[in-house]
Scaffold this motif. Structure first.
Motif, PDB file in Angstrom:
ATOM      1  N   UNK A 267       0.826  -1.202   0.000  1.00 34.84           N
ATOM      2  CA  UNK A 267       0.000   0.000   0.000  1.00 34.84           C
ATOM      3  C   UNK A 267       0.864   1.258   0.000  1.00 34.84           C
ATOM      4  N   UNK A 268       1.941   1.266   0.785  1.00 36.88           N
ATOM      5  CA  UNK A 268       2.844   2.418   0.807  1.00 36.88           C
ATOM      6  C   UNK A 268       3.467   2.636  -0.564  1.00 36.88           C
ATOM      7  N   UNK A 269       3.859   1.548  -1.206  1.00 37.98           N
ATOM      8  CA  UNK A 269       4.471   1.659  -2.527  1.00 37.98           C
ATOM      9  C   UNK A 269       3.482   2.247  -3.533  1.00 37.98           C
ATOM     10  N   UNK A 270       2.255   1.752  -3.536  1.00 39.38           N
ATOM     11  CA  UNK A 270       1.242   2.293  -4.439  1.00 39.38           C
ATOM     12  C   UNK A 270       0.999   3.777  -4.163  1.00 39.38           C
ATOM     13  N   UNK A 271       0.970   4.120  -2.882  1.00 35.38           N
ATOM     14  CA  UNK A 271       0.749   5.517  -2.510  1.00 35.38           C
ATOM     15  C   UNK A 271       1.901   6.397  -2.978  1.00 35.38           C
ATOM     16  N   UNK A 272       3.138   5.933  -2.770  1.00 40.33           N
ATOM     17  CA  UNK A 272       4.303   6.719  -3.195  1.00 40.33           C
ATOM     18  C   UNK A 272       4.301   6.937  -4.700  1.00 40.33           C
ATOM     19  N   UNK A 273       4.051   5.868  -5.446  1.00 42.03           N
ATOM     20  CA  UNK A 273       4.028   5.979  -6.902  1.00 42.03           C
ATOM     21  C   UNK A 273       2.965   6.973  -7.345  1.00 42.03           C
ATOM     22  N   UNK A 274       1.779   6.878  -6.749  1.00 42.91           N
ATOM     23  CA  UNK A 274       0.674   7.747  -7.162  1.00 42.91           C
ATOM     24  C   UNK A 274       0.954   9.198  -6.820  1.00 42.91           C
ATOM     25  N   UNK A 314       9.704   8.900 -15.143  1.00 43.83           N
ATOM     26  CA  UNK A 314       9.723   7.466 -14.898  1.00 43.83           C
ATOM     27  C   UNK A 314      10.679   6.777 -15.862  1.00 43.83           C
ATOM     28  N   UNK A 315      11.275   5.688 -15.397  1.00 44.81           N
ATOM     29  CA  UNK A 315      12.133   4.871 -16.250  1.00 44.81           C
ATOM     30  C   UNK A 315      11.290   3.771 -16.864  1.00 44.81           C
ATOM     31  N   UNK A 339      19.978   5.859  -9.937  1.00 49.14           N
ATOM     32  CA  UNK A 339      21.053   6.825 -10.166  1.00 49.14           C
ATOM     33  C   UNK A 339      20.507   8.205 -10.477  1.00 49.14           C
ATOM     34  N   UNK A 340      19.340   8.289 -11.104  1.00 46.39           N
ATOM     35  CA  UNK A 340      18.760   9.576 -11.499  1.00 46.39           C
ATOM     36  C   UNK A 340      17.646  10.034 -10.576  1.00 46.39           C
ATOM     37  N   UNK A 341      17.350   9.255  -9.552  1.00 48.21           N
ATOM     38  CA  UNK A 341      16.272   9.631  -8.650  1.00 48.21           C
ATOM     39  C   UNK A 341      14.908   9.578  -9.287  1.00 48.21           C
ATOM     40  N   UNK A 342      14.721   8.670 -10.242  1.00 51.53           N
ATOM     41  CA  UNK A 342      13.456   8.545 -10.960  1.00 51.53           C
ATOM     42  C   UNK A 342      12.679   7.341 -10.453  1.00 51.53           C
ATOM     43  N   UNK A 343      11.436   7.282 -10.862  1.00 48.59           N
ATOM     44  CA  UNK A 343      10.576   6.159 -10.523  1.00 48.59           C
ATOM     45  C   UNK A 343      10.735   5.057 -11.566  1.00 48.59           C
ATOM     46  N   UNK A 344      10.960   3.826 -11.111  1.00 50.64           N
ATOM     47  CA  UNK A 344      10.907   2.682 -12.020  1.00 50.64           C
ATOM     48  C   UNK A 344       9.425   2.373 -12.226  1.00 50.64           C
ATOM     49  N   UNK A 345       8.943   2.636 -13.413  1.00 53.45           N
ATOM     50  CA  UNK A 345       7.508   2.500 -13.683  1.00 53.45           C
ATOM     51  C   UNK A 345       7.028   1.100 -13.310  1.00 53.45           C
ATOM     52  N   UNK A 346       5.944   0.982 -12.528  1.00 56.08           N
ATOM     53  CA  UNK A 346       5.475  -0.343 -12.121  1.00 56.08           C
ATOM     54  C   UNK A 346       5.190  -1.278 -13.287  1.00 56.08           C
ATOM     55  N   UNK A 351       6.740  -5.994 -16.543  1.00 62.57           N
ATOM     56  CA  UNK A 351       7.145  -6.565 -17.844  1.00 62.57           C
ATOM     57  C   UNK A 351       8.510  -7.240 -17.733  1.00 62.57           C
ATOM     58  N   UNK A 352       9.422  -6.594 -17.015  1.00 61.33           N
ATOM     59  CA  UNK A 352      10.750  -7.183 -16.839  1.00 61.33           C
ATOM     60  C   UNK A 352      10.675  -8.498 -16.080  1.00 61.33           C
ATOM     61  N   UNK A 353       9.832  -8.536 -15.058  1.00 67.46           N
ATOM     62  CA  UNK A 353       9.715  -9.760 -14.260  1.00 67.46           C
ATOM     63  C   UNK A 353       9.072 -10.886 -15.054  1.00 67.46           C
TER      64      UNK A 353
END
Length: 807
Positions: A267-274, A314-315, A339-346, A351-353
């Motif tokens: 939930x924290x992760x979803x909140x941070x991303x949003x 986002x990356x 390294x760039x302080x960006x969000x790795x897009x969920x 897709x990577x996983x």
């Protein structure tokens, strides 16, 4: 005629154990429909222009056994008898002893309330029709949602600040031993906020995932409320956790906490991303408004690494990404984001996983470089690692990660779960990489040092070393580097334990540490890991006092490794010798070196006598001073004891007067300390510790945990006090016998042990004390009155005497 089936009261409908949230909601709806129908009949009013609307949790159909009913009686000017209708609605519910949050408003009044109060606005966004004029409810919802979307750019900064303030005040679910399921960061309240953010239409919100997490938290809360009975709470109290676990079909309290922590983390992760997306959306609107642009510019894709690009903060994967054939693509994407302080897009992480190709074993040099660079990214590592973990990528990189994921640490000294502590240690280690010869080894050791926790192993350092020995070759480290990593993990507690529990003036202490680390380069790595581990543990683990002790130890070991120099016991200062030669009792109070706030050094000079150390310890305990260390010297029949203490010491004259009275037998130390212990046990109930024998400011072994050999293996609520452990530490010194006492902390403990040692007829050359939470570890260097270590039989007898006295 058969008797009619009695209609259950609202309280019965809500509190019946085992009912589902849907059943409770359906029962409450039926009760309110019945009450509104009766009220309309009694007042001879039609349903036009009046309706009952469910708000908040009731509107979301999330009623638990302890929920209140948040109800709005909405009306317009076609309903003249609204007051009479309200009375016939509310009074039967009050008679049922239902907690009722009710209001009676017109549409305009409701819209005004939503505009003026953010919490009311969020509650009204979940408005749901229950009974009466459905058109009025539809009008309310349509108008509210339109107003919310129109005013969102102005109101969202206020909402974000309230979310941040609540998280700071209540804490994070995955960092609390007794998490608040509703208010803590990652709790149910954040799920409500995500629903509100989705309603703005400004950003995409993963509502299906958020709803799944909310359902999981609600299931836990339902069982918690049923277990609580008459005293409902949203806080998962320690003494209720076993019953809640059983109610959910989980094995034990540990399994429950892991389950709740995982839900909260997601939930924290979803909140941070949003919220990051909200920030970019609002910033974009501001730029466009300032430029008065008529057209919204399209997203710009910027390449940042092979197969990886950034867009809108986002990356993401670039169009030329070789997904499924490039095994290093996940590491490149993760490192580029951190390294760039960006969000790795969920969606990119997912897709990577789902399609990436596993790395070969051993890893190529480039993969190892990217991995260690990711670990050294500092604070930006945390959100990227979380995104990878949520997608399932971390388990491929670190196969042992499952054992520590969301693993609770029951010591209150630790701020976070085991996995988060490992990442925090990496963040702290990233600050120290310039001070070591192999930053990559430091960062990997930081990630692995507590990997042995999580399965109840008797010594997590030993288990962790085995894990390091398996993982390091897989990651491409050669045999020498693997041996260094294994050493760092196996002995990550060595410097902190030794610095706080051993006599640093004893050559044996230095030789033993030097024999383990073997060379100065490894010593640097171990010192940096010690500091990073302690800083990541919590504020009590890396005080100026602790840092100075570790630095002193490292300096002496380094001189031994490089020049063969061993320390010699330091002589008394000239003024201390003169003070002793003058005769009589005296005391000198000085600030500690380094200027640490609240730390002092006391020198006490008095005619030498058996039990002198115990008496001084008792007087200091009654003065509320926490002893960190003590050393004893004898000169011309005078005892000179030097004490390192924390706290606010009395005036010199006052302390001298108290010591004089105590040494003359005018103070019944044992009785007064017993009273202090009793009062302390009653007031503290085993939680925050500070005693005359030891203080939490000088906390014990860095990184010790519930399944390690450290002294922080305490119950979370302090209710269970383990039996004292007393042992003779063989080989720790050639000049003295070393006795280690582990016991439940209390103000008079240090005095008590000193008194037992004095009664046994042995001398204390020095003492070193430390605590983790409510556990004390006191180490005494004992000698015969004429000097030299005790005979083995004598040492064993004294050990038994101390253990028996503490039983």
């Amino acid at each position: 005629m058969p008797a009619s089936t009695p209609v259950p009261s609202a309280r019965e409908l809500l509190t019946q154990v085992g009912r589902s949230r849907a059943e409770r909601t359906r029962g409450a709806d039926e009760r309110l429909r019945s009450l509104l129908a009766d009220a309309l009949t009694a007042t001879e009013t039609t349903a036009s222009g009046v309706c009952v609307v469910a708000l908040g949790g009731y509107g979301r159909e999330e009623l638990s056994a302890a929920s209140d009913l948040d109800v709005l009686l909405l009306h317009d000017d076609r309903c003249p008898d609204v007051a009479a209708i309200a009375e016939r609605l509310w009074y039967p519910l009050w008679d049922d002893r239902i907690a009722l949050d009710h209001s009676v408003r017109t549409l305009d009044e409701t819209l005004t309330a939503a505009a003026g109060d953010l919490r009311s606005a969020l509650s009204l966004l979940d408005a749901r029709h229950v009974a009466g004029d459905a058109a009025l409810t539809i009008q309310l919802r349509t108008t509210l949602l339109a107003a919310w979307r129109r005013t969102a750019p102005r109101r969202l900064p206020e909402l974000e600040e309230s979310v941040r303030e609540r998280g700071d005040r209540v804490g994070e679910i995955a960092a609390l031993l007794e998490p608040d399921l509703k208010e803590a960061r990652g709790g149910l309240r954040d799920g409500v906020v995500l629903r509100a953010l989705a309603a703005t239409w400004l950003v995409e919100v993963p509502q299906a995932n958020a709803a799944r997490i909310r359902e999981g938290l609600l299931d836990v809360r339902d069982v918690l409320h049923e277990v609580c009975g008459r005293r409902p709470t949203d806080r998962l109290l320690a003494d209720l956790q076993a019953d809640v676990a059983a109610g959910l079909g989980l094995a034990d309290r540990d399994a429950l906490l892991r389950h709740v922590y995982q839900l909260g983390r997601t939930m924290s992760h979803l909140s941070d991303v949003t919220w990051r997306r909200v920030g970019r959306a609002l910033a974009g609107r501001s730029v466009r408004r300032g430029a008065r642009s008529r057209q919204r510019p399209g997203p710009v894709l910027t390449p940042v690494a092979p197969g990886v690009a950034s867009v809108d903060g986002e990356v993401v994967l670039a169009p030329d990404a070789r997904l499924g054939t490039d095994p290093m693509l996940p590491l490149r994407a993760a490192y580029a984001a951190a390294d760039r302080g960006l969000l790795l897009a969920p969606h990119t992480a997912d897709r990577l996983a789902g399609a990436h190709r596993p790395l070969p074993t051993p890893w190529p040099d480039e993969a190892r470089r990217l991995f260690t660079a990711l670990l050294g990214a500092g604070p930006d590592l945390l959100p990227v690692w979380e995104a990878c973990d949520q997608a399932g990528l971390v388990a491929d990189l670190v196969p042992e990660w499952d054992r520590v994921r969301c693993a609770p640490q029951y010591s209150p000294v630790h701020r976070h779960t085991v996995d988060r502590h490992l990442l925090d240690t990496c963040v702290q280690a990233a600050r120290l990489v310039r001070w070591v010869y192999r930053p990559d080894l430091l960062l990997v050791a930081a990630l692995l040092h507590d990997m042995g926790k999580g399965d109840g192993s008797p010594d997590h350092s030993v288990t962790g070393a085995r894990i390091a020995a398996r993982l390091a070759p897989r990651w491409g480290f050669d045999a020498d580097d693997t041996a260094t990593l294994v050493l760092l993990v196996r002995h990550h507690l060595l410097l902190a334990d030794t610095a706080t529990r051993r006599d640093l003036d004893d050559p044996t202490t230095i030789k033993q540490v030097a024999a383990v680390v073997r060379d100065a380069d490894t010593l640097e790595l171990l010192a940096a890991l010690t500091e990073a581990d302690a800083r990541a543990t919590g504020s009590a683990a890396w005080t100026p006092w602790r840092a100075a002790l570790v630095e002193r130890l490292v300096d002496r070991v380094r001189r031994t490794l490089e020049r063969g120099q061993l320390p010699q016991p330091g002589p008394l200062a000239t003024w201390q010798r003169l003070l002793a030669q003058r005769g009589g009792l005296d005391v000198v109070i000085e600030p500690r070196e380094g200027g640490e706030v609240g730390a002092s050094q006391l020198t006490v000079v008095a005619p030498d006598q058996m039990g002198l150390l115990a008496t001084v310890a008792g007087v200091l305990a009654l003065a509320r001073l926490s002893v960190r260390s003590a050393s004893v010297h004898t000169l011309d029949g005078m005892g000179v004891s030097i004490w390192s203490v924390s706290g606010d010491p009395p005036e010199r004259a006052v302390l001298r007067e108290r010591l004089t009275a105590a040494l003359a037998g005018g103070t019944d130390l044992a009785d007064r300390l017993a009273g202090l212990d009793a009062a302390y046990a009653t007031s503290s109930k085993g939680r925050t510790r500070r005693r005359g024998g030891v203080g939490t400011a000088g906390a014990g072994p860095v990184g010790a945990a519930q399944n390690g050999a450290g002294a922080d293996a305490a119950s979370a609520d302090g209710a269970d006090v383990a039996a004292a452990q007393v042992r003779v530490v063989g080989g720790a010194s050639t000049a003295a016998t070393v006795l280690e006492v582990r016991a439940h902390d209390r103000p008079g403990l240090f005095h008590h042990v000193c008194a037992v040692l004095a009664a046994a007829g042995c001398s204390v050359r020095s003492a070193h004390v430390s605590t983790w939470a409510d556990n004390a570890v006191d180490v005494f260097y004992l000698t015969r009155p004429e000097g030299g270590p005790l005979a083995d039989t004598t040492a064993a007898e004294i050990s038994r005497s101390v253990r028996k006295s503490l039983a």
